[in-house]
Every structure is written in C-alpha cells, then in structure tokens.
Design a protein around this motif. Structure first.
Motif, short mmCIF file in Angstrom:
data_model
loop_
_atom_site.label_atom_id
_atom_site.label_comp_id
_atom_site.label_asym_id
_atom_site.label_seq_id
_atom_site.Cartn_x
_atom_site.Cartn_y
_atom_site.Cartn_z
N ILE A 91 13.05 -64.26 19.11
CA ILE A 91 13.84 -65.46 19.42
C ILE A 91 13.77 -66.44 18.26
O ILE A 91 14.79 -66.97 17.79
CB ILE A 91 13.34 -66.13 20.72
CG1 ILE A 91 13.56 -65.22 21.92
CG2 ILE A 91 14.04 -67.48 20.93
CD1 ILE A 91 12.88 -65.72 23.19
N ARG A 92 12.56 -66.69 17.79
CA ARG A 92 12.37 -67.66 16.71
C ARG A 92 13.07 -67.21 15.43
O ARG A 92 13.74 -68.01 14.76
CB ARG A 92 10.88 -67.88 16.47
CG ARG A 92 10.57 -68.98 15.48
CD ARG A 92 9.09 -69.32 15.43
NE ARG A 92 8.29 -68.22 14.90
CZ ARG A 92 6.99 -68.33 14.57
NH1 ARG A 92 6.38 -69.50 14.73
NH2 ARG A 92 6.32 -67.30 14.11
N GLU A 93 12.96 -65.94 15.12
CA GLU A 93 13.60 -65.42 13.92
C GLU A 93 15.13 -65.45 14.03
O GLU A 93 15.84 -65.74 13.06
CB GLU A 93 13.12 -63.99 13.66
CG GLU A 93 11.66 -63.93 13.22
CD GLU A 93 11.12 -62.52 13.22
OE1 GLU A 93 11.88 -61.58 13.57
OE2 GLU A 93 9.94 -62.35 12.88
N VAL A 103 16.23 -74.67 20.86
CA VAL A 103 16.08 -73.59 21.83
C VAL A 103 15.68 -74.20 23.17
O VAL A 103 14.84 -75.12 23.23
CB VAL A 103 15.04 -72.55 21.37
CG1 VAL A 103 13.64 -73.17 21.25
CG2 VAL A 103 15.00 -71.36 22.31
N ILE A 104 16.31 -73.74 24.24
CA ILE A 104 16.04 -74.23 25.58
C ILE A 104 15.28 -73.14 26.33
O ILE A 104 15.75 -72.00 26.42
CB ILE A 104 17.34 -74.58 26.33
CG1 ILE A 104 18.09 -75.68 25.57
CG2 ILE A 104 17.04 -75.03 27.76
CD1 ILE A 104 19.57 -75.69 25.82
N LEU A 105 14.11 -73.48 26.86
CA LEU A 105 13.27 -72.52 27.55
C LEU A 105 13.13 -72.93 29.02
O LEU A 105 12.83 -74.08 29.32
CB LEU A 105 11.89 -72.46 26.91
CG LEU A 105 11.84 -72.09 25.42
CD1 LEU A 105 10.40 -72.16 24.91
CD2 LEU A 105 12.43 -70.70 25.17
N GLU A 106 13.34 -71.97 29.90
CA GLU A 106 13.28 -72.25 31.34
C GLU A 106 12.01 -71.68 31.94
O GLU A 106 11.64 -70.53 31.66
CB GLU A 106 14.50 -71.66 32.04
CG GLU A 106 14.50 -71.90 33.54
CD GLU A 106 15.74 -71.33 34.22
OE1 GLU A 106 15.70 -71.15 35.45
OE2 GLU A 106 16.74 -71.06 33.52
N PHE A 121 5.10 -73.75 18.21
CA PHE A 121 5.50 -72.42 17.75
C PHE A 121 6.90 -72.45 17.12
O PHE A 121 7.12 -71.91 16.03
CB PHE A 121 5.48 -71.46 18.94
CG PHE A 121 5.95 -70.06 18.64
CD1 PHE A 121 5.12 -69.17 17.97
CD2 PHE A 121 7.21 -69.64 19.05
CE1 PHE A 121 5.56 -67.87 17.70
CE2 PHE A 121 7.64 -68.34 18.78
CZ PHE A 121 6.81 -67.46 18.11
N PHE A 122 7.85 -73.11 17.77
CA PHE A 122 9.21 -73.16 17.24
C PHE A 122 9.36 -74.22 16.14
O PHE A 122 10.17 -74.08 15.23
CB PHE A 122 10.21 -73.41 18.37
CG PHE A 122 10.48 -72.19 19.20
CD1 PHE A 122 11.39 -71.24 18.79
CD2 PHE A 122 9.78 -71.98 20.39
CE1 PHE A 122 11.63 -70.10 19.54
CE2 PHE A 122 10.02 -70.84 21.15
CZ PHE A 122 10.93 -69.89 20.73
N GLN A 124 7.42 -74.73 13.78
CA GLN A 124 7.04 -74.11 12.51
C GLN A 124 8.26 -73.62 11.73
O GLN A 124 8.23 -73.51 10.51
CB GLN A 124 6.08 -72.95 12.76
CG GLN A 124 4.70 -73.38 13.24
CD GLN A 124 3.84 -72.20 13.65
OE1 GLN A 124 4.25 -71.05 13.53
NE2 GLN A 124 2.64 -72.48 14.14
N TYR A 125 9.35 -73.34 12.44
CA TYR A 125 10.60 -72.92 11.82
C TYR A 125 11.65 -74.03 11.85
O TYR A 125 12.83 -73.78 11.61
CB TYR A 125 11.16 -71.68 12.54
CG TYR A 125 10.51 -70.37 12.15
CD1 TYR A 125 9.16 -70.29 11.81
CD2 TYR A 125 11.24 -69.20 12.14
CE1 TYR A 125 8.57 -69.10 11.47
CE2 TYR A 125 10.67 -67.98 11.80
CZ TYR A 125 9.32 -67.93 11.48
OH TYR A 125 8.73 -66.74 11.14
N GLY A 126 11.21 -75.26 12.16
CA GLY A 126 12.14 -76.39 12.21
C GLY A 126 13.07 -76.38 13.39
O GLY A 126 14.17 -76.94 13.34
N ILE A 127 12.64 -75.74 14.48
CA ILE A 127 13.49 -75.60 15.67
C ILE A 127 12.95 -76.52 16.77
O ILE A 127 11.76 -76.49 17.11
CB ILE A 127 13.49 -74.14 16.16
CG1 ILE A 127 14.00 -73.22 15.06
CG2 ILE A 127 14.34 -73.99 17.43
CD1 ILE A 127 13.65 -71.77 15.28
#
Length: 249
Positions: A91-93, A103-106, A121-122, A124-127
């Motif tokens: 997902i992150r990649e 990113v929206i996590l449910e 975690f996200f 780290q990739y600027g997300i």
C-alpha cells in the motif's frame, strides 16, 4: 475463504465531493467478528501469501495522478491492523509510486492505540493518514444490543480523539429518520466526514426496512445530505443508481 468481489473503485465527482480510489483488500480475519450487519468478515485467509497475492493485484489497479486522484481509501474484511505487514508495504509503495498523498484506513475502535504507528509508517513516505471508524449509529441500544458493535459506553468525543471519519448506517428495522438525523448531527459535529451506508440485509442480520429507506429517499433531509460535501451516501442495492449515490464495493 477469499470471495470473488469487486475490489477496486474510482469514486468520482458524480457521487462525492472528494475524488478518491477505493480498494477492498483481503485480511487475515476480523478479531472482533461479532457485528450482525457484516458479511465481509468471511472474506479472509489465514495465509499471508494468499492475502498478498490478491492484494497486490488489487493495488496494481490504483492509478493515482493518472486519473487526478491523490487519495486512496483502504477497506478490508477486518481492520487495517489485520492486514499483513507485507500488504501494508505494498500500500505504502503504491501510494508513493502513484502520487497518492493521503491514505484512509478503516478499523474498529478497539485498535485506536495502534493509529500512531500507522501514522508514522506512512509519514516516512510523506503520506498523510486519515482513520475511519465504523460507528453505524450513536443510538447505543441499536449499536450494542442489535448490531453487537463492541463500543459500549464509548462517546463521540472519545472516538473523535483517534478517528477523523465515521461510518453511519441506516435502513434496518427499528431505525427512524429522526434517529438518523441525530446520528448525522453528532457525526458532523465531531468528525470531518460521514459515510452513510444504506443497509443491505445479510444472513442472520436485521431486515432491511424498504419503506423507511424509501421515505428517506423521498425526504427533504435526503436532499440536504446530498448537497453536503462532508457526507457520502452508499447503497449497493440501488443497482440502477436511481438516486445517484455511490456503491459499496
């Protein structure tokens, strides 16, 4: 078992004020697993390899900047905490490679303390990360005694400490438009966005109240909600999209 489901959807300007892509992934299973309205929880595998095999194919459909979408909404048969870590890496990649900024996590409220780890975690990739919680209703009798949601005594204020979006559900026997109005009012007061799902009957669950749903669709209240950019409405039984609402994937 892993079901043959529609797992990718582009939510466009026709049904939502927020353009985004939505993926339905396979989890390792829902630890709570008691909600009487949910039949998604059976879409699972105890094999990380089996989950990843499906999830990689689903994520390969994400287009991101190619279709002008910078938001990816991730749902699964459980909570985001119950996706394999390898899938989370995919997902992150995918977000990085496709220009996804948010990113929206449910997930379930019981996993709230894990949110900060996913944020980092996200990040780290600027997300950016947005967390969505399935509340279904703030009427505790319906939520706990009928739906078995697992949020006894939890207040909107407590949920809002950890989650920015919520899911509300309407259209099962015992619900009224007045009760829905209260849910929406509370939802808009404490949360950035409300996803309203029109209930679909599931095995051993409450019955869908067709008359109540029809009254809702014919009401001025429905027209008001359709005009509110902070609300999305989904109805998978509205197959002809007569009401021009979204469809659950």
């Amino acid at each position: 078992m892993i079901y043959d489901l529609v797992r990718y959807q582009l939510v466009d300007e026709n049904t939502s004020s927020m353009k985004r892509e939505n993926v339905l992934l396979v989890s390792l299973g829902c630890s709570w697993g008691k909600c009487t309205f949910c039949d998604y929880q059976d879409d699972k595998s105890s094999s990380v390899l089996a989950c990843d095999s499906v999830n990689k194919k689903v994520l390969a459909q994400v287009k991101g900047a190619e279709v002008g979408a910078s938001v990816l909404e991730v749902t699964c048969s459980a909570s985001y905490t119950e996706l394999p870590f390898t899938t989370l890496n995919y997902i992150r990649e995918t977000c990085r490679d496709k220009g996804i900024k948010t990113v929206i996590l449910e997930g379930h409220y019981i996993y709230r303390d894990a949110n900060r780890f996913f944020t980092e975690f996200f990040k780290q990739y600027g997300i950016n990360t947005v967390f969505r919680c399935g509340v279904e209703t703030f009427d505790e009798h319906i939520r706990e005694d009928i739906l078995h949601k697992g949020l006894p005594g939890v207040t909107p204020e407590q949920i809002a400490e950890y989650f920015q979006w919520i899911n509300i559900m309407f259209g099962m026997e015992g619900q009224t438009i007045e009760q829905l109005k209260k849910d929406i009012e509370i939802g808009l007061e404490y949360f950035d966005r409300v996803n309203l799902s029109i209930y679909t009957t599931v095995k051993n669950g409450p019955e869908r109240d067709v008359d109540a749903i029809e009254r809702f669709y014919n009401s001025d209240f429905y027209k008001e909600l359709k005009m509110n950019p902070a609300i999305d409405i989904y109805d998978e039984w509205d197959e002809g999209n007569e009401h021009k609402v979204g469809h659950d994937i």
